[in-house]
Design an enzyme around this catalytic site. Structure first.
Site, short mmCIF file in Angstrom:
data_model
loop_
_atom_site.label_atom_id
_atom_site.label_comp_id
_atom_site.label_asym_id
_atom_site.label_seq_id
_atom_site.Cartn_x
_atom_site.Cartn_y
_atom_site.Cartn_z
N ASP A 3 -8.36 -5.72 -5.87
CA ASP A 3 -8.20 -4.46 -4.98
C ASP A 3 -8.78 -3.43 -5.33
OD1 ASP A 3 -6.96 -2.84 -3.42
OD2 ASP A 3 -4.82 -3.28 -3.70
N HIS B 242 -6.79 -5.93 -1.32
CA HIS B 242 -5.73 -5.00 -0.80
C HIS B 242 -4.86 -5.92 0.34
CE1 HIS B 242 -3.75 -1.25 -0.85
NE2 HIS B 242 -3.79 -1.24 0.56
N SER C 217 0.79 -1.19 0.00
CA SER C 217 0.21 -0.05 0.04
C SER C 217 0.94 1.07 0.14
CB SER C 217 -0.94 -0.01 1.16
OG SER C 217 -2.09 0.98 1.12
#
Length: 627
Positions: free
Chosen positions: A322, A353, A209
Site C-alpha cells: 500500500d 490499498h 482508508s
C-alpha cells in the site's frame, strides 16, 4: 433467626388474588449462539432503518453559533423494537455523499520550493460509498448487530467543516458513540428528540482508508463504549501521510494532494463552499508545502500523541504494498499499542490499498465475526487464543505468528562497498561516489538500469543469496554524503529484490467461485465473487523505500541549512515491511534524490557525493542470514 410462620389463607382470597394479578409478559427476543458464535436468526429484509442527527457538543467548526451535527444512518433488527438490545458496528466516513473535483497542487517547484503554476496536476476522483452497500448489513444484522453509518463533519447532511484529521472530525463519530450510550442529544429528521433505547452501548468501529483512520482517532479519545476498532489501511499520523522526515510527500497515486485538497474534496454539505471557505483556506496556509516541517498543525493530527488513552481492542489490517496509506502508518500504531499491551491482532497482506474482504473473504469473515462476538457480546469465540499475526509473504502464502514483527527479527547491518557490492564486511578504503539528481526519471527506471552504471543513482547489491532471507519490521539507512550544485533537498533510499519471480501486481483476479455470505435484499444479493491477488513475472521489485529532506537531518520540525560540499551523516527510515528475498536473488540498495512519483520536483542538477564506507543499511532479518 425466628422460625418462619405459616399462615393459612382462605381459598376465596387466593382466587381473588389470582384474578387481579398481571399476567406474565412474554420474554424479550434474544440472540442465538451455537458453536460459540452468534447465529443468523434475524431478518435483514425486515430490519429497521432510521436516521438520527446527533449533536456534537462543544464543536462549532463552521462558526455559526450552534453545535455541529452529524447524520447517522442506522440499520437494526426489528426485534430491537420488542426489547432486544444489540451492539453496534459503526463506520464513519466523509465519502458517503461522493466528492468534488479538486485540482492537486503543482509539484514542480523552483529552487526555493515555490510552485510553478503552469504545471498543475489533474484532479483525481475517489469513489463514494453507498450506505448499507457493503457486507456488514447482510452478514451482521442477522446475527444480532446494528449497523451505524456516520457522515463526517462538512459532508452530506452533516454541518460543520472538514479539516482533514483534526479534533473536530474526531468529535463527530465520538458524539455518535456518546448518543448510543445516552450521553449526547439525538434528533429525528423532523427535529424530535430520540434516544437509542435498543443499544447495549457497546460499539465496534471499522473502515478502510479515511474510514479506517477515524477509528484510530476516536479510540485515541478514550471514549467510553468504544470496545474495539478495526482500522484497515488507516492513518495514525497525518504528517506521515503528506510528509516524510521533513519533506513534502504525496500519497501514492495522488501526487500533489495535500490536507486542503482532501478537505475540499469531501466538503459536500449543500452550502459548504460558502460556509467553510475560510476554514479550508487556513489549511492551505498552515500545512506549509515549502519547508515540509512538522508543526503544531500536524501535531494536532497525530493520534500517537494520545495512544495512552486507547481502551478499545485493535484488529489492525494493512497491505504491505500500500503506497497510498504507507506501511509506517500501521507499524507505528502497532508498536505504540503493543508497548501499552492493548489487546490486539494484525493482518498484513501482499495487496495494495484494499479491503481484506476482497482477497481472503472466507477467512476474513470467520475472524472478524469471532472478533466482534468476543468484544461486543462477550462470547468466548476463541479468537484471542489464536495467533496474533496473520502475514502474507507472497501471493496466497500466509503464515500465522504469535506477534509482529515475527519473532526472532534481529537488526543486521550491511555496508556498501567498492564495485557496487553490499555486504556484511565494511570496506574502509572504498572511494567516494557521485550521482546527479534527475527529476524526470522515475525510481522504477533508475532501479531497473542496474547493473549498468547510471549517472543519476548509486546502486549496491549482495552476491546471490545462499538461502531465503526474510525481513520483518522497519529498515533504516545511514548515508554519509555531501550535496552541491543544485537545489533538491531530497535523499531517497530504495530496497530492491533483484531476481525474476512471480509477484503480486496490485490487482485482484476472480477465482470463478461465488460466496453467498449473508441474506440478500433487493439490489444486494448478499453474495460476492471470490478473488485472489493478480500476479506477474518481473525481474525485480522495489520492496520498500524511504525519504529524507536533508535540511531536516536532525529534526523533522526544524529546517537547517546545508552547506554545499560539506559532508554530513543522514539517517532515515524506510517504510516497514515483511518480505522474503529468495535464495539465488540479490538484495539491493539504490540511492537517488528526487522520487518523481512522491516528492516535490526541484530543478534538476543537484550533485550528491557519497562515502560508501561510512554508510550502511540496517535490516530486521527474521529468517536466514547473509554471508
Amino acid at each position: 433467626m425466628h422460625p418462619r410462620k405459616v399462615v393459612a389463607v382462605p381459598l376465596a382470597a387466593v382466587l381473588a388474588l389470582a384474578m387481579t394479578t398481571t399476567p406474565a409478559t412474554a420474554a424479550a427476543p434474544s440472540i442465538s449462539v451455537a458453536d460459540n458464535a452468534t447465529q443468523p436468526v434475524f431478518s435483514r429484509a425486515d430490519a429497521i432503518k432510521q436516521t438520527v442527527y446527533v449533536e456534537v457538543e462543544g464543536t462549532d467548526s463552521d462558526s455559526d453559533g450552534k453545535p455541529d451535527r452529524v447524520a447517522v444512518d442506522i440499520l437494526r433488527p426489528k426485534e430491537t423494537d420488542q426489547g432486544l438490545k444489540v451492539p453496534v458496528i459503526m463506520e464513519a466516513s466523509p465519502y458517503y455523499s461522493g466528492g468534488n473535483d479538486v485540482a492537486n497542487h503543482p509539484v514542480d517547484v523552483d529552487a526555493n520550493g515555490n510552485p510553478l503554476p503552469d504545471l498543475r496536476s489533474a484532479p483525481t476522483n475517489k469513489l463514494a460509498a453507498e450506505p448499507f452497500a457493503g457486507y456488514y448489513d447482510n452478514y451482521f444484522v442477522p446475527r444480532g448487530y446494528a449497523i451505524a453509518l456516520v457522515e463526517n463533519l462538512g459532508s452530506g447532511r452533516a454541518t460543520g467543516c472538514p479539516t482533514t484529521g483534526d479534533r473536530n472530525e474526531t468529535a463527530g463519530p465520538k458524539a455518535a458513540i456518546d448518543w448510543l450510550n445516552g450521553r449526547a442529544k439525538g434528533f429525528t429528521p423532523e427535529g424530535e428528540p430520540v434516544s437509542a433505547t435498543w443499544s447495549t452501548g457497546k460499539v465496534g468501529m471499522i473502515g478502510v482508508s479515511y474510514n479506517g483512520t477515524l477509528p484510530n482517532a476516536v479510540a485515541a479519545t478514550g471514549v467510553k463504549g468504544l470496545e474495539t476498532i478495526v482500522p484497515i489501511a488507516a492513518i495514525s499520523s497525518w504528517y506521515d501521510y503528506y510528509r516524510a522526515n521533513g519533506g513534502v510527500l504525496a500519497p501514492g497515486g495522488f501526487q500533489g494532494e495535500d490536507a486542503d485538497v482532501l478537505a475540499k474534496y469531501v466538503l459536500t454539505r449543500a452550502d459548504g463552499q460558502q460556509v467553510c471557505g475560510p476554514v479550508v483556506d487556513h489549511l492551505t496556509t498552515a500545512q506549509d508545502r515549502i519547508t515540509g516541517d512538522y508543526s503544531p498543525f500536524w501535531d494536532s493530527r497525530n493520534y500517537l500523541n494520545d495512544v495512552r488513552k486507547v481502551k478499545a481492542s485493535v484488529f489492525l489490517v494493512h497491505g504491505l504494498n500500500d503506497w497510498n496509506v504507507k506501511t509506517k502508518q500501521f507499524a507505528q500504531w502497532w508498536y505504540a499499542i503493543s508497548q501499552r499491551n492493548v489487546p490486539r491482532k494484525i493482518w498484513l497482506h501482499q495487496g495494495t490499498h484494499m479491503n481484506p474482504f476482497s482477497l481472503r473473504t472466507v477467512e476474513w469473515l470467520r475472524q472478524l465475526h469471532g472478533w466482534f462476538d468476543h468484544w461486543l457480546y462477550g462470547i468466548d469465540s476463541g479468537i484471542m487464543r489464536e495467533p496474533q499475526a496473520d502475514v502474507e509473504t507472497g501471493p496466497g502464502e500466509w503464515g500465522r505468528y504469535r506477534s509482529w514483527p515475527v519473532p526472532g527479527a534481529t537488526p543486521v547491518r550491511l555496508r556498501p562497498g567498492a564495485g557496487a557490492k553490499l555486504g556484511l564486511i565494511p570496506q574502509p578504503h572504498s572511494a567516494k561516489e557521485t550521482f546527479t539528481d534527475q527529476k524526470a526519471r522515475t525510481a522504477e527506471d533508475l532501479v531497473q538500469s542496474f547493473p549498468a552504471a547510471d549517472p543519476n543513482r548509486l546502486a549496491y547489491v549482495t552476491p546471490e543469496l545462499p538461502a531465503n532471507v526474510r525481513i520483518s519490521g522497519t529498515p533504516t539507512v545511514s548515508v554519509r554524503a555531501s550535496l552541491a550544485d543544485g537545489s533538491s533537498p531530497y535523499l531517497t533510499a530504495l530496497l530492491v529484490d533483484y531476481g525474476t519471480d512471480v509477484r503480486a501486481n496490485g490487482t485482484l483476479v476472480p477465482t470463478g467461485e461465488t460466496l453467498c455470505y449473508g441474506e440478500g435484499v433487493p439490489g444486494d444479493t448478499g453474495c460476492t465473487a471470490l478473488r485472489r491477488l493478480g500476479t506477474a513475472t518481473t525481474p525485480y521489485k522495489i520492496v520498500t523505500r524511504g525519504w529524507l529532506d536533508v535540511r531536516n537531518r536532525n529534526r523533522a520540525d526544524r529546517t537547517e541549512p546545508v552547506r554545499p560540499g560539506r559532508e554530513y551523516s543522514f539517517d532515515w527510515d524506510l517504510q516497514p515491511t515483511d518480505y522474503v528475498f529468495k535464495k539465488g536473488h540479490k538484495l539491493g540498495l539504490v540511492i537517488i534524490s528526487t522520487d518523481r512519483d512522491y516528492t516535490l520536483r526541484y530543478p534538476e542538477g543537484t550533485r550528491i557525493t557519497v562515502s560508501p564506507s561510512r554508510s550502511s543499511l540496517t535490516l530486521p532479518v527474521a529468517i536466514g542470514k547473509l554471508t
